[in-house]
Structure formats: C-alpha cells, structure tokens
Design a protein around this motif. Structure first.
Motif, PDB file in Angstrom:
ATOM      1  N   GLU A   1       0.387   6.693  -6.905  1.00 50.38           N
ATOM      2  CA  GLU A   1       0.041   6.872  -6.922  1.00 50.38           C
ATOM      3  C   GLU A   1      -1.142   9.121  -7.416  1.00 50.38           C
ATOM      4  O   GLU A   1      -0.574   8.877  -6.585  1.00 50.38           O
ATOM      5  CB  GLU A   1      -1.236   6.802  -5.878  1.00 50.38           C
ATOM      6  CG  GLU A   1      -2.734   6.468  -6.202  1.00 50.38           C
ATOM      7  CD  GLU A   1      -3.564   6.275  -7.769  1.00 50.38           C
ATOM      8  OE1 GLU A   1      -3.603   7.299  -8.488  1.00 50.38           O
ATOM      9  OE2 GLU A   1      -2.914   5.233  -7.816  1.00 50.38           O
TER      10      GLU A   1
ATOM     11  N   GLN B   1      -6.779   2.728   4.027  1.00 47.86           N
ATOM     12  CA  GLN B   1      -6.492   1.246   4.662  1.00 47.86           C
ATOM     13  C   GLN B   1      -4.948   0.957   5.388  1.00 47.86           C
ATOM     14  O   GLN B   1      -4.642   0.180   5.965  1.00 47.86           O
ATOM     15  CB  GLN B   1      -5.922   1.238   3.050  1.00 47.86           C
ATOM     16  CG  GLN B   1      -6.048  -1.335   2.540  1.00 47.86           C
ATOM     17  CD  GLN B   1      -5.882  -1.371   1.875  1.00 47.86           C
ATOM     18  OE1 GLN B   1      -5.814  -0.963   0.921  1.00 47.86           O
ATOM     19  NE2 GLN B   1      -5.651  -2.469   1.196  1.00 47.86           N
TER      20      GLN B   1
ATOM     21  N   GLN C   1       2.304   1.441  -3.382  1.00 46.16           N
ATOM     22  CA  GLN C   1       1.477   2.124  -4.502  1.00 46.16           C
ATOM     23  C   GLN C   1       0.774   3.378  -4.001  1.00 46.16           C
ATOM     24  O   GLN C   1       0.737   4.463  -5.126  1.00 46.16           O
ATOM     25  CB  GLN C   1      -0.362   1.430  -4.169  1.00 46.16           C
ATOM     26  CG  GLN C   1       0.023   0.123  -4.809  1.00 46.16           C
ATOM     27  CD  GLN C   1      -1.312  -0.354  -4.795  1.00 46.16           C
ATOM     28  OE1 GLN C   1      -2.669  -0.274  -4.268  1.00 46.16           O
ATOM     29  NE2 GLN C   1      -0.866  -1.649  -4.229  1.00 46.16           N
ATOM     30  N   LEU C   2       0.946   4.310  -3.087  1.00 45.93           N
ATOM     31  CA  LEU C   2       0.803   5.875  -2.667  1.00 45.93           C
ATOM     32  C   LEU C   2       1.997   6.357  -3.153  1.00 45.93           C
ATOM     33  O   LEU C   2       1.957   7.558  -3.625  1.00 45.93           O
ATOM     34  CB  LEU C   2       0.817   5.577  -0.793  1.00 45.93           C
ATOM     35  CG  LEU C   2       0.753   6.746  -0.491  1.00 45.93           C
ATOM     36  CD1 LEU C   2      -1.242   7.789  -0.314  1.00 45.93           C
ATOM     37  CD2 LEU C   2       0.244   7.270   1.386  1.00 45.93           C
TER      38      LEU C   2
ATOM     39  N   PRO D   1      -8.743  10.246  -4.843  1.00 42.90           N
ATOM     40  CA  PRO D   1      -9.559   9.785  -4.754  1.00 42.90           C
ATOM     41  C   PRO D   1      -9.099   8.209  -4.141  1.00 42.90           C
ATOM     42  O   PRO D   1      -8.685   7.233  -2.254  1.00 42.90           O
ATOM     43  CB  PRO D   1     -10.563   9.501  -5.159  1.00 42.90           C
ATOM     44  CG  PRO D   1     -11.043  10.451  -6.039  1.00 42.90           C
ATOM     45  CD  PRO D   1      -9.294  11.098  -5.970  1.00 42.90           C
ATOM     46  N   THR D   2      -7.646   7.991  -5.292  1.00 44.16           N
ATOM     47  CA  THR D   2      -7.122   6.614  -4.647  1.00 44.16           C
ATOM     48  C   THR D   2      -6.174   6.886  -3.202  1.00 44.16           C
ATOM     49  O   THR D   2      -5.464   5.914  -2.808  1.00 44.16           O
ATOM     50  CB  THR D   2      -6.385   5.730  -5.470  1.00 44.16           C
ATOM     51  OG1 THR D   2      -8.203   5.973  -6.866  1.00 44.16           O
ATOM     52  CG2 THR D   2      -6.311   4.841  -5.292  1.00 44.16           C
ATOM     53  N   LYS D   3      -5.440   7.733  -3.594  1.00 47.84           N
ATOM     54  CA  LYS D   3      -4.666   8.251  -2.309  1.00 47.84           C
ATOM     55  C   LYS D   3      -5.425   8.525  -1.275  1.00 47.84           C
ATOM     56  O   LYS D   3      -4.787   8.026  -0.293  1.00 47.84           O
ATOM     57  CB  LYS D   3      -3.899   9.732  -2.480  1.00 47.84           C
ATOM     58  CG  LYS D   3      -3.040   9.420  -3.724  1.00 47.84           C
ATOM     59  CD  LYS D   3      -2.269  10.748  -3.940  1.00 47.84           C
ATOM     60  CE  LYS D   3      -1.471  11.053  -3.161  1.00 47.84           C
ATOM     61  NZ  LYS D   3      -1.068  12.134  -3.284  1.00 47.84           N
ATOM     62  N   SER D   4      -6.857   9.245  -1.400  1.00 44.76           N
ATOM     63  CA  SER D   4      -6.860   9.216   0.689  1.00 44.76           C
ATOM     64  C   SER D   4      -7.841   7.505   0.757  1.00 44.76           C
ATOM     65  O   SER D   4      -7.523   7.103   1.953  1.00 44.76           O
ATOM     66  CB  SER D   4      -8.488   9.664   0.052  1.00 44.76           C
ATOM     67  OG  SER D   4      -9.393   9.495   1.137  1.00 44.76           O
ATOM     68  N   ARG D   5      -8.175   6.805   0.177  1.00 45.06           N
ATOM     69  CA  ARG D   5      -8.567   5.031   0.764  1.00 45.06           C
ATOM     70  C   ARG D   5      -6.962   4.496   0.190  1.00 45.06           C
ATOM     71  O   ARG D   5      -7.122   3.751   1.659  1.00 45.06           O
ATOM     72  CB  ARG D   5      -8.761   4.390  -1.099  1.00 45.06           C
ATOM     73  CG  ARG D   5      -9.237   2.841  -0.252  1.00 45.06           C
ATOM     74  CD  ARG D   5     -10.171   2.054  -2.118  1.00 45.06           C
ATOM     75  NE  ARG D   5      -9.108   2.221  -3.450  1.00 45.06           N
ATOM     76  CZ  ARG D   5      -7.574   1.683  -3.130  1.00 45.06           C
ATOM     77  NH1 ARG D   5      -7.299   0.710  -2.351  1.00 45.06           N
ATOM     78  NH2 ARG D   5      -7.333   1.855  -4.520  1.00 45.06           N
ATOM     79  N   LEU D   6      -6.154   4.483  -0.110  1.00 46.34           N
ATOM     80  CA  LEU D   6      -4.520   3.676   0.108  1.00 46.34           C
ATOM     81  C   LEU D   6      -4.755   4.168   1.817  1.00 46.34           C
ATOM     82  O   LEU D   6      -4.113   3.270   2.154  1.00 46.34           O
ATOM     83  CB  LEU D   6      -3.801   3.862  -0.194  1.00 46.34           C
ATOM     84  CG  LEU D   6      -3.997   4.181  -2.048  1.00 46.34           C
ATOM     85  CD1 LEU D   6      -2.779   4.083  -3.010  1.00 46.34           C
ATOM     86  CD2 LEU D   6      -3.698   1.687  -1.651  1.00 46.34           C
TER      87      LEU D   6
ATOM     88  N   CYS E   1       0.807  -1.537  -0.222  1.00 50.53           N
ATOM     89  CA  CYS E   1      -0.309  -0.066  -0.063  1.00 50.53           C
ATOM     90  C   CYS E   1       0.876   1.418  -0.159  1.00 50.53           C
ATOM     91  O   CYS E   1       0.625   2.402  -0.476  1.00 50.53           O
ATOM     92  CB  CYS E   1      -0.753  -0.094   1.069  1.00 50.53           C
ATOM     93  SG  CYS E   1      -2.354  -1.770   1.330  1.00 50.53           S
TER      94      CYS E   1
ATOM     95  N   ASP F   1      -3.960   9.453  -8.321  1.00 50.33           N
ATOM     96  CA  ASP F   1      -5.404   9.805  -8.008  1.00 50.33           C
ATOM     97  C   ASP F   1      -5.552  10.540  -6.855  1.00 50.33           C
ATOM     98  O   ASP F   1      -5.399   9.258  -5.557  1.00 50.33           O
ATOM     99  CB  ASP F   1      -5.952   8.619  -8.983  1.00 50.33           C
ATOM    100  CG  ASP F   1      -7.700   8.993  -8.539  1.00 50.33           C
ATOM    101  OD1 ASP F   1      -8.572  10.415  -9.227  1.00 50.33           O
ATOM    102  OD2 ASP F   1      -8.548   7.992  -7.972  1.00 50.33           O
TER     103      ASP F   1
END
Length: 214
Positions: free
Chosen positions: A32, A44, A28-29, A36-41, A25, A34
């Motif tokens: 990344e 997590q 990926q951060l 919203p995707t950064k916020s989700r990561l 994770c 995007d």
C-alpha cells in the motif's frame, strides 16, 4: 463433543482466522502507498494482535498442548518474506529425482483432503496455521516465477514430492507423514520462525493439491 472440547475447537478456529487476517493485512500494508489506507491497516493489525492475545490467554487454560499451539500461532503471525525465502531456497537446493504423474489438480476442500490422506484432528491446527500464511507463500512464489526464475514452482513441487514419495514407499502414512514433511520443508531448522515458514510452504502445496493425495 463436550463443552470444553467444543470451546477449545472454537478458540483454535478463531486463532487460525485471526492469523490469516493478520497475514493479509500485513501483506496489504507492504504493497500500500496511500497514507490513509496504511493508517487504517495499521489500526486493524493492532486490533487483530489484541484478539490474538485474548485467544492466547483462553488457550493457556487448556494445558501444555494449547500453549504449544498458541506459540505456533504467535510465531506464524511473525513469519516474514525473509523466513519464507530461507526455507524455499533450502528446498530448491535439495537433490531431486524425476517424478512421474505430477499432474495439476483443482484445489480440494481442506477437510475432505484431510480425510483422503488419513489426517486426524491433531493435524488440523497445523493446517489452519500454515494455510493462514499460504497466500503470502503464493505471492512470493509467483513473483519469483514472473521476475527471476520461472521454474521455481515446479522445482519446489518436485522437491516436496520427492520426499513425499520416499516416505510413502517406506510405509509412512497419515499424521506421521505430515509431520515428517513439516520437518523436511523447514529443513529441520531449530529457529521457530523458519519452522513456521516451512509449515506455510508445505500447506501452500497441500492447498494446491501438488503434495498429498488430491
């Protein structure tokens, strides 16, 4: 295996999985873009760190050995590219000899490879922790090979194999051999983060069958 031993083994396994997912994770951060995707990561990552704290409390009840393992897991989760770069640079600066028979092998199941190399359960936790960061080591090594220095993977392999062969010729085997290579790969650095990064580098080459018997 007693209930207590089985519970401890399950906790160690869970800790290894959490550290591996945390590393994935965080990687990926970094890449990344995007929002919203950064916020989700980030959410997590926070959840995984909470799971680590739960495992830590449970492992502490098993005594000092588990406290040491917990500390390694915490340290491994905090290893950065800077730490990996430090130990890789130190390995590249080692004096190397020409090694014959450095053929490439297909990766072997870690447990099967442990058996072939006389590694006991005492080493399994170290392997689990190191392999949890092996993906980041691979990313770092491959990027360096593509962008800066194409010979980095071979030079690293040669450095570790030089030490491996020296230890084998001295009669060293099994767990003792692994722990000596662990110290070597971290350049005997007293910093826990650099030690953990060295373990990750060693386990990366363990996984690819470039070090130890395949």
């Amino acid at each position: 295996m007693s209930w207590r031993e089985e519970h401890r083994s399950n906790l160690e396994l869970k800790m290894g999985k959490v550290v591996r997912l945390l590393g994935e994770c965080e990687q990926q951060l970094i890449d990344e873009t995007d929002p919203p995707t950064k916020s989700r990561l980030k959410s997590q990552i926070s959840e995984l760190k909470g799971q680590m704290r739960d495992c830590q409390g449970d492992l502490d009840s098993f005594g000092q050995e588990q406290v040491t393992q917990r500390n390694l897991a915490l340290t491994m989760a905090s290893v950065t590219y800077e730490d990996i770069n430090f130990v890789i640079t130190a390995l590249l600066n080692q004096r190397m000899i020409s090694i014959d028979g450095q053929d490439n092998f297909q990766p072997t199941n870690p447990e099967e490879k442990m058996y072939k190399n006389d590694l006991t359960h005492n080493i399994k936790f170290f392997l689990d922790m190191g392999l949890a960061k092996a993906g980041e080591v691979r990313h770092f090594v491959e990027n360096n090979a593509k962008i800066n220095f194409p010979d980095v993977p071979e030079r690293l392999k040669a450095s570790l194999n030089t030490e491996y062969i020296k230890l084998i010729r001295s009669g060293m085997r099994g767990d003792e051999l692994f722990m000596h290579l662990y110290k070597f790969s971290s350049h005997n650095n007293p910093d826990p983060l650099r030690q953990a990064a060295g373990l990750a580098v060693l386990c990366y080459f363990f996984e690819t069958c470039d070090v130890f018997e395949p």
